[in-house]
Design a protein around this motif. Structure first.
Motif, PDB file in Angstrom:
ATOM      1  N   VAL A   1       0.932  -1.252   0.080  1.00 50.75           N
ATOM      2  CA  VAL A   1       0.029   0.013  -0.009  1.00 50.75           C
ATOM      3  C   VAL A   1       0.990   1.260   0.013  1.00 50.75           C
ATOM      4  O   VAL A   1       2.032   1.203   0.479  1.00 50.75           O
ATOM      5  CB  VAL A   1      -0.946   0.091   1.289  1.00 50.75           C
TER       6      VAL A   1
ATOM      7  N   GLN B   1       1.478   5.741  -0.066  1.00 51.25           N
ATOM      8  CA  GLN B   1       0.674   7.143   0.383  1.00 51.25           C
ATOM      9  C   GLN B   1       1.527   8.055  -0.257  1.00 51.25           C
ATOM     10  O   GLN B   1       2.790   8.328   0.211  1.00 51.25           O
ATOM     11  CB  GLN B   1       0.547   6.948   1.840  1.00 51.25           C
TER      12      GLN B   1
ATOM     13  N   LEU C   1      -4.343   6.861   1.621  1.00 50.25           N
ATOM     14  CA  LEU C   1      -3.686   5.400   1.389  1.00 50.25           C
ATOM     15  C   LEU C   1      -4.235   4.947   0.038  1.00 50.25           C
ATOM     16  O   LEU C   1      -5.345   5.211  -0.374  1.00 50.25           O
ATOM     17  CB  LEU C   1      -3.955   4.482   2.432  1.00 50.25           C
TER      18      LEU C   1
ATOM     19  N   TRP D   1      -4.216   1.225  -2.317  1.00 48.72           N
ATOM     20  CA  TRP D   1      -3.555   0.045  -2.454  1.00 48.72           C
ATOM     21  C   TRP D   1      -2.932  -0.118  -3.792  1.00 48.72           C
ATOM     22  O   TRP D   1      -3.161   0.267  -4.919  1.00 48.72           O
ATOM     23  CB  TRP D   1      -5.130  -1.119  -2.300  1.00 48.72           C
TER      24      TRP D   1
ATOM     25  N   LEU E   1      -1.504  -7.306  -4.343  1.00 40.48           N
ATOM     26  CA  LEU E   1      -1.494  -8.460  -3.370  1.00 40.48           C
ATOM     27  C   LEU E   1      -1.180  -9.607  -3.959  1.00 40.48           C
ATOM     28  O   LEU E   1      -0.929  -9.942  -5.270  1.00 40.48           O
ATOM     29  CB  LEU E   1      -3.030  -8.345  -2.990  1.00 40.48           C
TER      30      LEU E   1
ATOM     31  N   TYR F   1       4.188   0.766   2.018  1.00 45.66           N
ATOM     32  CA  TYR F   1       3.799   0.202   3.186  1.00 45.66           C
ATOM     33  C   TYR F   1       3.825  -1.218   2.816  1.00 45.66           C
ATOM     34  O   TYR F   1       3.028  -1.560   1.858  1.00 45.66           O
ATOM     35  CB  TYR F   1       2.682   0.417   4.052  1.00 45.66           C
TER      36      TYR F   1
ATOM     37  N   TYR G   1      -7.636 -10.150   1.543  1.00 41.96           N
ATOM     38  CA  TYR G   1      -7.254  -8.679   1.054  1.00 41.96           C
ATOM     39  C   TYR G   1      -7.418  -7.850   2.266  1.00 41.96           C
ATOM     40  O   TYR G   1      -6.892  -6.550   1.928  1.00 41.96           O
ATOM     41  CB  TYR G   1      -8.501  -8.344   0.231  1.00 41.96           C
ATOM     42  N   ASP G   2      -7.497  -8.222   3.311  1.00 37.33           N
ATOM     43  CA  ASP G   2      -7.485  -7.361   4.626  1.00 37.33           C
ATOM     44  C   ASP G   2      -5.985  -7.091   4.928  1.00 37.33           C
ATOM     45  O   ASP G   2      -5.137  -7.815   4.862  1.00 37.33           O
ATOM     46  CB  ASP G   2      -8.400  -8.097   5.837  1.00 37.33           C
ATOM     47  N   ILE G   3      -6.024  -6.133   5.992  1.00 36.05           N
ATOM     48  CA  ILE G   3      -4.698  -5.869   6.533  1.00 36.05           C
ATOM     49  C   ILE G   3      -4.608  -6.226   8.071  1.00 36.05           C
ATOM     50  O   ILE G   3      -5.522  -5.276   8.648  1.00 36.05           O
ATOM     51  CB  ILE G   3      -4.277  -4.627   6.091  1.00 36.05           C
ATOM     52  N   GLU G   4      -3.723  -6.863   8.725  1.00 31.56           N
ATOM     53  CA  GLU G   4      -3.810  -6.794  10.077  1.00 31.56           C
ATOM     54  C   GLU G   4      -2.390  -6.170  10.778  1.00 31.56           C
ATOM     55  O   GLU G   4      -2.860  -5.450  11.650  1.00 31.56           O
ATOM     56  CB  GLU G   4      -3.365  -8.462  10.605  1.00 31.56           C
ATOM     57  N   TYR G   5      -1.268  -6.079  10.052  1.00 32.03           N
ATOM     58  CA  TYR G   5      -0.187  -5.570  10.522  1.00 32.03           C
ATOM     59  C   TYR G   5       0.489  -4.725   9.313  1.00 32.03           C
ATOM     60  O   TYR G   5       0.554  -5.110   8.172  1.00 32.03           O
ATOM     61  CB  TYR G   5       0.770  -6.511  10.975  1.00 32.03           C
ATOM     62  N   TRP G   6       1.080  -3.789   9.701  1.00 30.67           N
ATOM     63  CA  TRP G   6       1.674  -2.750   8.795  1.00 30.67           C
ATOM     64  C   TRP G   6       2.966  -2.548   8.881  1.00 30.67           C
ATOM     65  O   TRP G   6       3.559  -2.659  10.282  1.00 30.67           O
ATOM     66  CB  TRP G   6       1.064  -1.182   8.744  1.00 30.67           C
ATOM     67  N   GLY G   7       3.978  -2.287   7.987  1.00 25.80           N
ATOM     68  CA  GLY G   7       5.365  -1.875   8.331  1.00 25.80           C
ATOM     69  C   GLY G   7       5.488  -0.503   8.572  1.00 25.80           C
ATOM     70  O   GLY G   7       4.483   0.297   8.356  1.00 25.80           O
ATOM     71  N   GLN G   8       6.608  -0.003   8.619  1.00 30.27           N
ATOM     72  CA  GLN G   8       6.807   1.480   8.879  1.00 30.27           C
ATOM     73  C   GLN G   8       7.027   2.257   7.698  1.00 30.27           C
ATOM     74  O   GLN G   8       6.811   3.310   7.646  1.00 30.27           O
ATOM     75  CB  GLN G   8       8.177   1.626   9.623  1.00 30.27           C
TER      76      GLN G   8
END
Lengths: 118, 109
Positions: free
Chosen positions: A37, A39, A45, A47, A50, A95, A103-110
């Motif tokens: 994802v 920005q 944001l 997408w 995937l 990110y 397709y959902d997101i649980e955790y993101w990187g920095q």
């Protein structure tokens, strides 16, 4: 603890290429779909792409289809984004993200910053 | 223009209940669960809701719901640390792409 660490961002000229990496830890990497994802500065944001857990299925945003390639190396717990024919409008923080189901997101990187400019 | 429509800004006072909305169509919100993501001062986003499931570590003052093609994130008992940008997202099967809303800036007065 889940950790996602992006790398590979930087300054590139229009038309150039860059490969982003995302090193994952804290979970069984091959069991989960992963996404990119982005920005753009001052924007929301967006997408990008995937890939399924085993890497056999990929999807892309229309704005990057044919120019970007998502891949993964499950033996190295690493996600990649190969970006070719880069344009100024690709300038953004990218990110890496881990799915809950698909397709959902649980955790993101920095995030890692990509700047496309001459 | 984003595939999902969110309010540009919402404000509330400490302790108040606020609801953020996310409107799509039958190809996206009408068919898939919606995720909500909090972003404070343009830092890395954090997932605060998926469907009506609360990720671990997220306070239970956050709740999610959906009716038809509109999803909602409700924050009960608003706190100063809830001030952030909030984005909704889901899958669109006609596009075969993930889609995001334009984001809502939540201000805690």
């Amino acid at each position: 603890e889940v950790q996602l660490l992006e790398s590979g961002g930087g300054l590139v000229q229009p038309g150039g290429s860059l490969r982003l990496s995302c090193a994952a830890s804290g979970f069984t990497f091959s069991n989960y779909a992963m996404s990119w994802v982005r920005q753009a500065p001052g924007k929301g944001l967006e997408w990008v792409s995937l890939i399924s857990g085993r890497g056999g299925t990929t999807y892309y945003a229309g704005s990057v289809k044919g120019r970007f390639t998502i891949s993964r190396d499950n033996s190295k717990n690493t996600l990649y984004l190969q970006m070719n024919s880069l344009r100024a409008e690709d300038t953004a923080v990218y990110y890496c993200a881990k799915a809950i189901y698909y397709y959902d997101i649980e955790y993101w990187g920095q995030g890692t910053l990509v700047t496309v400019s001459s | 223009q984003s595939a999902l429509t969110q309010e540009a800004s919402v404000s509330g006072t400490v302790g108040q209940k606020v609801t953020l909305s996310c409107t799509g169509n039958s190809n996206n919100i009408g068919s898939y669960d919606v995720g909500w993501y909090q972003q404070i001062s343009h830092g890395a986003p954090k997932t605060v809701m998926f469907g009506n499931s609360l990720p671990s570590g997220i306070p239970d003052r956050f709740s999610g719901s959906k009716s038809g093609t509109t999803a909602s994130l409700t924050i009960s008992g608003l706190q100063p640390e809830d001030e952030a940008d909030y984005y909704c997202s889901t899958w669109d099967y006609s596009l075969s792409e993930g889609v995001f809303g334009g984001g809502t800036k939540l201000t805690v007065l």
